[in-house]
Design a protein around this motif. Structure first.
Motif, PDB file in Angstrom:
ATOM      1  N   GLY A 253       0.833  -1.180   0.000  1.00  0.00           N
ATOM      2  CA  GLY A 253       0.000   0.000   0.000  1.00  0.00           C
ATOM      3  C   GLY A 253       0.874   1.237   0.000  1.00  0.00           C
ATOM      4  N   VAL A 254       0.295   2.370  -0.392  1.00  0.00           N
ATOM      5  CA  VAL A 254       1.060   3.612  -0.519  1.00  0.00           C
ATOM      6  C   VAL A 254       0.302   4.763   0.145  1.00  0.00           C
ATOM      7  N   CYS A 255       1.043   5.589   0.878  1.00  0.00           N
ATOM      8  CA  CYS A 255       0.532   6.868   1.386  1.00  0.00           C
ATOM      9  C   CYS A 255       1.354   7.973   0.742  1.00  0.00           C
ATOM     10  N   HIS A 256       0.696   8.838   0.022  1.00  0.00           N
ATOM     11  CA  HIS A 256       1.387   9.906  -0.710  1.00  0.00           C
ATOM     12  C   HIS A 256       1.159  11.236  -0.006  1.00  0.00           C
ATOM     13  N   LEU A 257       2.217  11.723   0.675  1.00  0.00           N
ATOM     14  CA  LEU A 257       2.139  12.994   1.388  1.00  0.00           C
ATOM     15  C   LEU A 257       3.115  14.040   0.867  1.00  0.00           C
ATOM     16  N   ALA A 258       4.027  13.667   0.012  1.00  0.00           N
ATOM     17  CA  ALA A 258       5.035  14.611  -0.459  1.00  0.00           C
ATOM     18  C   ALA A 258       4.419  15.645  -1.388  1.00  0.00           C
ATOM     19  N   PHE A 259       4.889  16.879  -1.261  1.00  0.00           N
ATOM     20  CA  PHE A 259       4.493  17.954  -2.171  1.00  0.00           C
ATOM     21  C   PHE A 259       5.594  19.005  -2.110  1.00  0.00           C
ATOM     22  N   ILE A 260       5.889  19.620  -3.236  1.00  0.00           N
ATOM     23  CA  ILE A 260       6.923  20.647  -3.278  1.00  0.00           C
ATOM     24  C   ILE A 260       6.292  21.970  -2.851  1.00  0.00           C
TER      25      ILE A 260
ATOM     26  N   PHE B 149       3.603  27.334  -8.042  1.00  0.00           N
ATOM     27  CA  PHE B 149       2.600  26.396  -7.535  1.00  0.00           C
ATOM     28  C   PHE B 149       2.062  25.485  -8.645  1.00  0.00           C
ATOM     29  N   ALA B 150       1.789  26.060  -9.823  1.00  0.00           N
ATOM     30  CA  ALA B 150       1.219  25.264 -10.918  1.00  0.00           C
ATOM     31  C   ALA B 150       2.165  24.143 -11.340  1.00  0.00           C
ATOM     32  N   ALA B 151       3.460  24.452 -11.432  1.00  0.00           N
ATOM     33  CA  ALA B 151       4.431  23.420 -11.818  1.00  0.00           C
ATOM     34  C   ALA B 151       4.516  22.330 -10.767  1.00  0.00           C
ATOM     35  N   ASN B 152       4.426  22.715  -9.498  1.00  0.00           N
ATOM     36  CA  ASN B 152       4.485  21.725  -8.426  1.00  0.00           C
ATOM     37  C   ASN B 152       3.251  20.836  -8.418  1.00  0.00           C
ATOM     38  N   CYS B 153       2.112  21.413  -8.771  1.00  0.00           N
ATOM     39  CA  CYS B 153       0.885  20.610  -8.885  1.00  0.00           C
ATOM     40  C   CYS B 153       0.978  19.628 -10.045  1.00  0.00           C
ATOM     41  N   ALA B 154       1.615  20.056 -11.137  1.00  0.00           N
ATOM     42  CA  ALA B 154       1.810  19.150 -12.276  1.00  0.00           C
ATOM     43  C   ALA B 154       2.736  17.992 -11.895  1.00  0.00           C
ATOM     44  N   THR B 155       3.763  18.278 -11.105  1.00  0.00           N
ATOM     45  CA  THR B 155       4.656  17.225 -10.616  1.00  0.00           C
ATOM     46  C   THR B 155       3.881  16.244  -9.735  1.00  0.00           C
ATOM     47  N   ASP B 156       3.027  16.769  -8.893  1.00  0.00           N
ATOM     48  CA  ASP B 156       2.209  15.936  -8.014  1.00  0.00           C
ATOM     49  C   ASP B 156       1.300  15.018  -8.830  1.00  0.00           C
ATOM     50  N   LEU B 157       0.681  15.569  -9.864  1.00  0.00           N
ATOM     51  CA  LEU B 157      -0.208  14.770 -10.707  1.00  0.00           C
ATOM     52  C   LEU B 157       0.557  13.633 -11.376  1.00  0.00           C
ATOM     53  N   ARG B 158       1.736  13.919 -11.919  1.00  0.00           N
ATOM     54  CA  ARG B 158       2.524  12.857 -12.565  1.00  0.00           C
ATOM     55  C   ARG B 158       2.915  11.773 -11.563  1.00  0.00           C
ATOM     56  N   ALA B 159       3.223  12.184 -10.344  1.00  0.00           N
ATOM     57  CA  ALA B 159       3.577  11.201  -9.316  1.00  0.00           C
ATOM     58  C   ALA B 159       2.396  10.290  -9.009  1.00  0.00           C
ATOM     59  N   ILE B 160       1.211  10.873  -8.851  1.00  0.00           N
ATOM     60  CA  ILE B 160       0.013  10.085  -8.553  1.00  0.00           C
ATOM     61  C   ILE B 160      -0.301   9.137  -9.706  1.00  0.00           C
ATOM     62  N   GLU B 161      -0.200   9.627 -10.928  1.00  0.00           N
ATOM     63  CA  GLU B 161      -0.477   8.776 -12.090  1.00  0.00           C
ATOM     64  C   GLU B 161       0.523   7.622 -12.167  1.00  0.00           C
ATOM     65  N   THR B 162       1.774   7.891 -11.857  1.00  0.00           N
ATOM     66  CA  THR B 162       2.809   6.855 -11.918  1.00  0.00           C
ATOM     67  C   THR B 162       2.585   5.785 -10.862  1.00  0.00           C
ATOM     68  N   ILE B 163       2.322   6.217  -9.635  1.00  0.00           N
ATOM     69  CA  ILE B 163       2.055   5.252  -8.561  1.00  0.00           C
ATOM     70  C   ILE B 163       0.780   4.480  -8.859  1.00  0.00           C
ATOM     71  N   GLY B 164      -0.235   5.196  -9.336  1.00  0.00           N
ATOM     72  CA  GLY B 164      -1.496   4.530  -9.668  1.00  0.00           C
ATOM     73  C   GLY B 164      -1.329   3.474 -10.736  1.00  0.00           C
ATOM     74  N   GLU B 165      -0.502   3.756 -11.739  1.00  0.00           N
ATOM     75  CA  GLU B 165      -0.243   2.781 -12.803  1.00  0.00           C
ATOM     76  C   GLU B 165       0.433   1.533 -12.231  1.00  0.00           C
ATOM     77  N   ALA B 166       1.341   1.743 -11.285  1.00  0.00           N
ATOM     78  CA  ALA B 166       2.043   0.611 -10.669  1.00  0.00           C
ATOM     79  C   ALA B 166       1.108  -0.259  -9.844  1.00  0.00           C
ATOM     80  N   LEU B 167       0.053   0.357  -9.291  1.00  0.00           N
ATOM     81  CA  LEU B 167      -0.884  -0.376  -8.427  1.00  0.00           C
ATOM     82  C   LEU B 167      -2.121  -0.882  -9.169  1.00  0.00           C
ATOM     83  N   ALA B 168      -2.288  -0.493 -10.416  1.00  0.00           N
ATOM     84  CA  ALA B 168      -3.508  -0.833 -11.157  1.00  0.00           C
ATOM     85  C   ALA B 168      -3.747  -2.341 -11.162  1.00  0.00           C
TER      86      ALA B 168
END
Length: 299
Positions: A67-74, A80-99
């Motif tokens: 299981g994964v808990c994702h709390l990291a954020f820049i 802010f917008a670039a950091n949110c884009a980084t967050d989205l890519r991280a979530i998509e990557t982890i989600g793909e690994a757990l699919a």
């Protein structure tokens, strides 16, 4: 459960890690720096080197976990917008690994950006005109993973998460009061801030990891809405400066980035979360925490 935690050495993440360890889980934490790695090792956590923009490291960490808990954020609000884009890519990557695994994936979001001027609930969505709307794709992506065989859930944190080690908005208010010689609030000071103690938030993260249904959303909110004026009054008394109003058009000049959010009236409820999970905040509220003194170097 073997849990992969991003942001594991941070203010909230370290509390979540301790909560997980005390519950008998095994934790691996993402570490970008040597200092973070050393802190994790000292806490009894296995170290996984990488960062939010190192997608291969995120994928490997997720694949090796139950299981994964994702709390990291820049937390660099100058981009802010670039950091949110980084967050989205991280979530998509982890989600793909757990699919397709039905493994839990708890994602962090926030109550800032929910509709202004009303008590926001877990069923509300971000106001598209708010400054925080740029972060909403991350939350939507997390919820959508429920359709891909991931037991995903979202924990929304309020504007202030308090406790020993807080480096958020309240310490900024204190620093500004000391610098300016006045503990300020915007306008009439009636804007309401929700808050939660980090230890209470950590308990909700553990519950979500262990039990949350796929696609669920929760509010880690203890104080539904404290007026900014009430916060400023405690700060002023503790710092030894007067309390005073800052005009709305001077808020950014006075508070810096915080001025963009200080006037927003965004209380948030956790009533549905409490009913659905049995979670109840038990730690001291924000005003009580301020009265304890350690925010002002008294302990």
């Amino acid at each position: 459960m073997r849990v992969f935690v991003t942001g594991a050495s941070g203010f909230i993440g370290s509390a979540v890690v301790r909560e997980l360890l005390d519950a008998g889980h095994t934790v691996t934490g993402l570490a970008r720096s040597d200092a973070s790695a050393e802190a994790l090792t000292a806490a009894g956590v296995a170290v996984h080197r990488g960062s939010l923009d190192d997608l291969d490291s995120l994928r490997a960490g997720a694949e090796a976990a139950d299981g994964v808990c994702h709390l990291a954020f820049i937390h660099d609000f100058s981009d802010f917008a670039a950091n949110c884009a980084t967050d989205l890519r991280a979530i998509e990557t982890i989600g793909e690994a757990l699919a397709g695994t039905d493994k839990p994936f708890v994602v962090t979001s926030g109550t800032p950006g929910l509709p202004d001027g009303k008590v926001a609930t877990e069923e509300d969505q971000v106001d598209p005109g708010s400054f925080a709307a740029v972060r909403q794709p991350s939350e939507l992506a997390a919820v959508a993973l429920a359709e891909r065989g991931v037991r995903s859930s979202v924990v929304r944190l309020p504007r202030s998460v308090h406790g020993v080690g807080d480096q958020g908005f309240v310490p900024q208010l204190i620093a500004t009061a000391r610098e300016k010689g006045v503990s300020g609030y915007v306008g009439d000071g009636g804007a309401r801030w929700p808050a939660v103690h980090r230890l209470d938030a950590a308990r909700l993260y553990r519950w979500a990891l262990e039990s949350a249904p796929a696609g669920s959303q929760y509010h880690a909110v203890g104080d539904e809405g404290l007026s900014l004026r009430s916060i400023a009054e405690v700060i002023g008394r503790r710092v030894g400066v007067p309390t005073g109003s800052v005009p709305v058009d001077q808020a950014v000049e006075h508070f810096g980035f915080l001025g963009l959010v200080a006037s927003l009236d965004c209380p948030a409820s956790s009533e549905l979360t409490r009913k659905q999970t049995g979670w109840e905040p038990v730690e001291v509220g924000l005003l009580g925490d301020l009265e304890a003194g350690y925010y002002f170097g008294e302990l």
